[in-house]
Enzyme design. Sequence first.
Site, PDB file in Angstrom:
ATOM      1  N   SER A   1      30.711  28.806 -19.792  1.00  0.00           N
ATOM      2  CA  SER A   1      29.820  29.415 -18.737  1.00  0.00           C
ATOM      3  C   SER A   1      29.541  28.526 -17.878  1.00  0.00           C
ATOM      4  O   SER A   1      29.579  27.280 -18.001  1.00  0.00           O
ATOM      5  CB  SER A   1      28.442  30.230 -19.603  1.00  0.00           C
ATOM      6  OG  SER A   1      27.729  30.323 -18.478  1.00  0.00           O
ATOM      7  N   TYR A   8      20.748  29.246 -24.555  1.00  0.00           N
ATOM      8  CA  TYR A   8      22.022  29.867 -24.406  1.00  0.00           C
ATOM      9  C   TYR A   8      22.827  28.729 -23.674  1.00  0.00           C
ATOM     10  O   TYR A   8      23.826  28.418 -23.987  1.00  0.00           O
ATOM     11  CB  TYR A   8      21.953  31.000 -23.550  1.00  0.00           C
ATOM     12  CG  TYR A   8      23.285  31.537 -22.987  1.00  0.00           C
ATOM     13  CD1 TYR A   8      24.109  32.532 -23.625  1.00  0.00           C
ATOM     14  CD2 TYR A   8      23.664  31.303 -21.463  1.00  0.00           C
ATOM     15  CE1 TYR A   8      25.199  33.219 -23.101  1.00  0.00           C
ATOM     16  CE2 TYR A   8      24.756  31.757 -20.992  1.00  0.00           C
ATOM     17  CZ  TYR A   8      25.443  32.550 -21.837  1.00  0.00           C
ATOM     18  OH  TYR A   8      26.841  33.064 -21.358  1.00  0.00           O
TER      19      TYR A   8
END
Length: 678
Positions: free
Chosen positions: A555, A568
């Site tokens: 990501s 995350y």
Amino acid sequence: MTNPAAAALIARSNRLGADPKNTNYAGGNTSAKGVETDPVTGEPVELLWVKGSGGDLGTLTEPGLAVLRLDRMRSLVDVYPGIDREDEMVAAFDYCLHGKGGAAPSIDTAMHGLVDAAHVDHLHPDSGIAIATAADGEALTKEIFGDRVVWVPWRRPGFQLGLDIAEIKHRNPQAIGCILGGHGITAWGDTSEEAEAHSLMIIDTAADYIAENSRAEPFGPALEGYAALPPAERRARAAALAPTIRGIASADRPMVGHYTDSDEVLDFLAHAEHPRLAALGTSCPDHFLRTKVKPLVLDLPPTAPVEESLARLHDLAVAYREDYQAYYDRHATPDSPAIRGKDPLIVLVPGVGMFSFGKDKQTARVAGEFYVNAINVMRGAEGLSSYQPIDETEKFRIEYWALEEAKLQRMPKPKPLATRVALVTGAASGIGRATAQKLAAEGACVVIADLSLEKAQEAAREIGGADVAVGVQVDVSDEAAVQAAVDAAVLAFGGVDLVVNNAGLSLSRSLMETTEQDWDLQHDVMAKGSFLVAKATAKVMIEQQLGGDIVYISSKNAIFAGPNNVAYGAAKADQAHQVRLLAAELGEHGIKVNGVNPDGVVQGSGIFASGWGANRAAVYGVEEEDLGKFYAQRTILRREVLPDHIANAVFVLCGPELTHTTGLHIPVDAGVAAAFLR
């Protein structure tokens, strides 16, 4: 509109081809003769409709028929230059075609056109080939059928065989068909129904005779210690052996694998005569063109240590390649096509089963089905007499036939990922689903791994049948579950070449709101899960010795520090560094490890749909349905990132263009300056 004779032919072919006792997949051919009006002269013209080259009877449709003018086809008898030049007659069939379209005429066209019968069937039933390959097949034919079915000595398919059968029918008006030595059966009739009835009579009569007269143990006595392992144990052992076996079968060119532990295979390998019979090889041309002339057989019991079996398989592979090279050298002439590969296409492991290989899953599966046909043939022949296939010289003449070589050259160019087996985690939705679809579209076989088995299987069905994609359940945070999923992939397609670590989830919470459980959950799935999947699949790739690709869907948050996603972002940073670490470690095995860094992918995302989207929308002060547009507006390109964009990046990393790239992260975020790689 289909001519009535052709319509009856298609219906008959589909019925015959639907039952495997009648013929193998894509094996045999059928024909009908009838009259149509010539559109040029307006006069009636007699035509021959015959299944074209490469088709399958069970799925035959009108475009799969070759249509020839019967008068022109039969006139070829007058220009036939003799058996030494009979291959030229296949090209001559093109000058007999009627109308536009249709399939290419096959080598067996003469058998159908020259025989004086309105309908002709040529089939490869196990029972018929058992009689055809028995040492005293001619005497058995007489004993079983009397004068209604005539023995035809082995002759390679072609124009001369058509002349032989036509003459036999002419001299035996009472006959309904014949047994073709070493090959199969041919039957005929005045109507489609009669031809079908005659075919079935030959097949069923032969099967009944074998059942009633076969010796009790046609494969010899049971071998002590060679009985089939219990189902769970033999599948576990198959999974342990499969990567090495696939590497052996792929030394010359990569292959896709298929595993079967059918009763026929296990019974054959449990009896004393299986080494002798396997060494004799298959007989029917359809069989050995798919299976090679003989298999590689592991000569150890299933209770031998796995390490010993693996070492023995490597030794046997060396011997197999030397033996195949010697076979080629014994028979090749200056005009022979080049050797096509020395690796086995069938590998038999007593107590465990059979591994078959091909350029794709369907070809591998069908090769295995053909070898089961061969086992049935051997059982029938040995039960009545002794199995005596056509000799090695004839096998070579067919395997390296110029016409077969021409057929191979006409095959379409393979897709970029052909022969590659991909395992994609979290593949039932969003990025994973799009990636699986893209890889399959580019030729890969795909294993859809997801926490939900139902959703994984649904996604696999959407991609295609089991020859293209399968769905498996996996919790990537559970090492045993990961190993089970990898084992399932190996048993489905032979191994694993391409892994996409995509499974993930996110909880959008501030530092103070993030609990220990929140932290553990996200790290278990993404950091630990990616590690477990990479470890299990890298082991397979190393054993295969075929290289491979591992791609992490990380990501932009692995680099970009955004609010309210500490767990995350940290897990994604862990994934990003795994890419670098594994690229450095696995490169010596030819395994590339790369990553893709997306921006928020809202469309179709399981993560966003499960609450992350609502939380992120609240953080940024926008409506949830506008979140994708919001993300797009903060990028340099002002474009929303979609699942297909990530899938395209994965393909580029694993495709033929970036063969020398490893340790790379590709941003797919439409341009987020704060996430630029430094």
